[in-house]
Design an enzyme around this catalytic site. Structure first.
Site, short mmCIF file in Angstrom:
data_model
loop_
_atom_site.label_atom_id
_atom_site.label_comp_id
_atom_site.label_asym_id
_atom_site.label_seq_id
_atom_site.Cartn_x
_atom_site.Cartn_y
_atom_site.Cartn_z
N ASP A 1 42.65 41.88 42.42
CA ASP A 1 44.05 41.89 41.98
C ASP A 1 44.85 42.90 42.79
OD1 ASP A 1 43.56 40.01 40.00
OD2 ASP A 1 43.10 41.53 38.49
N PRO A 2 46.16 42.69 42.95
CA PRO A 2 46.99 43.63 43.71
C PRO A 2 46.91 45.07 43.21
CG PRO A 2 48.19 41.60 43.33
CD PRO A 2 46.92 41.48 42.54
#
Length: 299
Positions: A39-40
């Site tokens: 995930d970012p």
């Protein structure tokens, strides 16, 4: 030649796709891929395959390890700090003893519901696309395996935080662990921080940030990790010159080995060169090496 792996230490704010695009531009190389999406908001190990090594991604080990920080008293739409807050209630009374009593429920093979905001596909659409459009859909649970959970730190406060070391199999969502642990404790919980320390045989201690990678390229110091280094979990079969040549032409050759039918193996030339991946298949009284990915074909 850029045929191997880059052990990338992903920074906050980058998607896995962003990292692939950046590496592709820096190397001027079209064939670049990654293993195990991050995930970012997460950081840490993101294995990047270069050139022909992209065809080896499916054969990498699937186990992963994380350092996760869970914050209690808070729930969000995304099950991490990136999403809209759904509830916020101080829980200063929560103790480490109460939390650790629930941790064994998360070890072993468990059923887990992925976060609403995730890349899982339901009815042909990504969950995060469905969530953003406001469409309500029941997310099916799936089986995942968590090998171990180790408490690294506990910070008492209005919104207490637990730091965990997590070893798990492929497909495990750490955000779901944070959400479900908070629900079991009736406090709510969300993932406050996530570092992937190990992925598919690559460790954070040997990783490079994008800036470090770019600097190595600038100084002509970058060397891809050998393609077979990440495949040490697979058995090895070594072939003499003639059967090695036929195997590299895409032909099946006899395996002088007792490996079980269906076993995936690494193939090496007798001079030590890594040639590719084969599957052992039983045929009459013989076992054959069926080419699955010829890393070094004969042109």
């Amino acid at each position: 030649m850029n045929n191997g792996f880059l052990n990338l230490n992903k920074s906050v704010g980058f998607t896995s796709h962003d990292c692939v695009a950046k590496v592709r531009r820096l190397l001027n190389l079209k064939r670049v891929g990654h293993a195990g999406t991050l995930d970012p908001a997460a950081t840490g190990v993101l294995p990047i395959a270069l050139g022909r090594a992209t065809r080896l991604l499916q054969y990498l080990p699937q186990d992963k390890a994380y350092h996760a920080t869970i914050r209690f008293g808070l729930t969000t739409a995304t099950d991490d700090l990136e999403g809209n807050v759904l509830s916020s209630q101080p829980v200063p009374w929560l103790t480490l003893e109460a939390v650790t009593a629930k941790l064994p429920l998360f070890e072993g093979k468990i059923q887990q519901v992925p976060p609403n905001y995730s890349a899982i596909q339901v009815q042909g659409k990504r969950l995060y696309d469905l969530a953003r459009s406001g469409e309500s859909i029941e997310v099916p649970s799936r089986s995942v395996e968590i090998y171990s959970l180790e408490v690294l730190d506990w910070r008492s406060s209005e919104f207490p935080e637990l730091e965990l070391a997590i070893d798990c199999g492929s497909g495990t969502y750490i955000r779901s662990i944070a959400r479900d642990l908070g629900a079991m404790l009736a406090t709510g919980g969300t993932l406050a921080k996530l570092i992937r320390t190990d992925s598919s045989g690559f460790t954070i201690g040997d990783s490079l940030t994008l800036d470090e990678f770019a600097l190595q390229l600038q100084d002509d110091l970058f060397l891809p990790i050998a393609p077979d280094v990440a495949l040490s979990h697979l058995p090895i079969i070594t072939l003499p010159e003639e059967p090695a040549k036929r195997w590299r032409w895409g032909q099946k050759v006899v395996a002088n080995d007792t490996l079980a039918d269906g076993t995936i193996v690494r193939i090496y030339h007798e001079d030590g060169r890594f040639l590719g991946i084969a599957q052992v298949l039983k045929a009459d009284t013989n076992r054959l090496l069926v080419p699955q990915m010829v890393f070094e074909p004969i042109s």
